[in-house]
Design an enzyme around this catalytic site. Structure first.
Site, PDB file in Angstrom:
ATOM      1  N   HIS A  98     -11.280  46.631 -24.061  1.00 39.57           N
ATOM      2  CA  HIS A  98     -10.019  46.744 -24.809  1.00 39.57           C
ATOM      3  C   HIS A  98     -10.306  46.924 -26.289  1.00 39.57           C
ATOM      4  O   HIS A  98     -11.315  46.455 -26.811  1.00 39.57           O
ATOM      5  CB  HIS A  98      -9.135  45.515 -24.593  1.00 39.57           C
ATOM      6  CG  HIS A  98      -9.819  44.217 -24.864  1.00 39.57           C
ATOM      7  ND1 HIS A  98     -10.651  43.613 -23.960  1.00 39.57           N
ATOM      8  CD2 HIS A  98      -9.806  43.414 -25.949  1.00 39.57           C
ATOM      9  CE1 HIS A  98     -11.120  42.491 -24.467  1.00 39.57           C
ATOM     10  NE2 HIS A  98     -10.628  42.354 -25.683  1.00 39.57           N
ATOM     11  N   HIS A 100      -8.568  46.305 -30.019  1.00 37.75           N
ATOM     12  CA  HIS A 100      -7.496  45.664 -30.788  1.00 37.75           C
ATOM     13  C   HIS A 100      -7.050  46.614 -31.895  1.00 37.75           C
ATOM     14  O   HIS A 100      -7.898  47.154 -32.619  1.00 37.75           O
ATOM     15  CB  HIS A 100      -7.998  44.392 -31.481  1.00 37.75           C
ATOM     16  CG  HIS A 100      -8.462  43.317 -30.551  1.00 37.75           C
ATOM     17  ND1 HIS A 100      -7.690  42.214 -30.264  1.00 37.75           N
ATOM     18  CD2 HIS A 100      -9.619  43.152 -29.854  1.00 37.75           C
ATOM     19  CE1 HIS A 100      -8.353  41.412 -29.440  1.00 37.75           C
ATOM     20  NE2 HIS A 100      -9.526  41.962 -29.173  1.00 37.75           N
TER      21      HIS A 100
HETATM   22  P1  5GP Z   1     -11.237  39.559 -26.937  1.00 36.56           P
HETATM   23  O1  5GP Z   1     -11.375  38.129 -27.392  1.00 36.56           O
HETATM   24  O2  5GP Z   1     -11.869  39.763 -25.571  1.00 36.56           O
HETATM   25  O3  5GP Z   1     -11.641  40.576 -27.938  1.00 36.56           O
HETATM   26  O4  5GP Z   1      -9.681  39.787 -26.788  1.00 36.56           O
HETATM   27  C1  5GP Z   1      -8.917  39.387 -25.703  1.00 36.56           C
HETATM   28  C2  5GP Z   1      -7.481  39.407 -26.168  1.00 36.56           C
HETATM   29  O5  5GP Z   1      -6.634  39.404 -25.021  1.00 36.56           O
HETATM   30  C3  5GP Z   1      -7.100  38.161 -26.993  1.00 36.56           C
HETATM   31  O6  5GP Z   1      -6.671  38.580 -28.289  1.00 36.56           O
HETATM   32  C4  5GP Z   1      -5.990  37.518 -26.194  1.00 36.56           C
HETATM   33  O7  5GP Z   1      -4.963  36.989 -26.995  1.00 36.56           O
HETATM   34  C5  5GP Z   1      -5.495  38.644 -25.308  1.00 36.56           C
HETATM   35  N1  5GP Z   1      -4.966  38.207 -24.024  1.00 36.56           N
HETATM   36  C6  5GP Z   1      -5.566  37.371 -23.147  1.00 36.56           C
HETATM   37  N2  5GP Z   1      -4.788  37.215 -22.047  1.00 36.56           N
HETATM   38  C7  5GP Z   1      -3.680  37.962 -22.244  1.00 36.56           C
HETATM   39  C8  5GP Z   1      -2.507  38.217 -21.456  1.00 36.56           C
HETATM   40  O8  5GP Z   1      -2.323  37.707 -20.357  1.00 36.56           O
HETATM   41  N3  5GP Z   1      -1.579  39.054 -22.005  1.00 36.56           N
HETATM   42  C9  5GP Z   1      -1.744  39.647 -23.216  1.00 36.56           C
HETATM   43  N4  5GP Z   1      -0.775  40.444 -23.644  1.00 36.56           N
HETATM   44  N5  5GP Z   1      -2.834  39.429 -23.981  1.00 36.56           N
HETATM   45  C10 5GP Z   1      -3.790  38.607 -23.505  1.00 36.56           C
END
Ligand code: 5GP
Ligand code: ZN
Length: 137
Positions: A98, A100
């Site tokens: 993903h 951001h």
């Molecule tokens: P990472 O830490 O892997 O870069 O980002 C994961 C992101 O996914 C986090 O910013 C977190 O808030 C988001 N996230 C985790 N679970 C969910 C969910 O069920 N729905 C949505 N919309 N975002 C999620």
């Protein structure tokens, strides 16, 4: 992929605040936004991270991040940060690739650069050169 929260969102098993989708990608609001309007762009086919994602999906994610950024500017934001984490060491918490897209306002109190500056490493020319050799493609 089973037990992947983002695959469940793609399948509609978990709701999301969708802002864009096409055949290859989905973009929706992050449930824990750094700023209002923080968007995640994901490929609709499960890929774990930058090491695994197929280039055609990666291109579509990047193109979508640009579309979202332009829409944010139209909405009135002053800037945008694009952030993308890979592997546990890289602070990835959801193991479905993903990107951001974080809208920024002047004086919004966030300072990613200052946080990075706290981790600067001293390197001499030999170290730069051996690093360059190691990473040269
Ligand atoms: P990472 O830490 O892997 O870069 O980002 C994961 C992101 O996914 C986090 O910013 C977190 O808030 C988001 N996230 C985790 N679970 C969910 C969910 O069920 N729905 C949505 N919309 N975002 C999620
Ligand atoms: Zn997945």
């Amino acid at each position: 992929m089973e037990n992947c929260i983002f695959c469940k969102i793609i399948k509609g098993e978990i709701p999301c605040y969708k802002v864009y989708e096409n055949d290859m990608v989905l973009a929706f609001l992050d449930i824990n936004p750094v700023n209002e309007g923080h968007v995640l762009v994901i490929p609709k086919k499960h890929h774990r991270d930058i090491f695994e994602i197929e280039e055609e999906y990666l291109c579509e994610v990047v193109k979508t991040a640009k579309k979202i950024s332009l829409k944010m500017r139209e909405y009135g934001i002053d800037g945008v940060n694009i952030f993308q984490a890979n592997t546990e060491a890289g602070e990835q918490t959801v193991f479905h690739y993903h990107m951001h897209v974080i809208p920024r306002k002047k004086d919004d109190g966030i300072n990613f650069s200052r946080e990075m500056l706290r981790h600067l490493k001293k390197m001499d020319p030999d170290q730069f050169e051996s690093m360059r050799k190691a990473l040269e493609i």
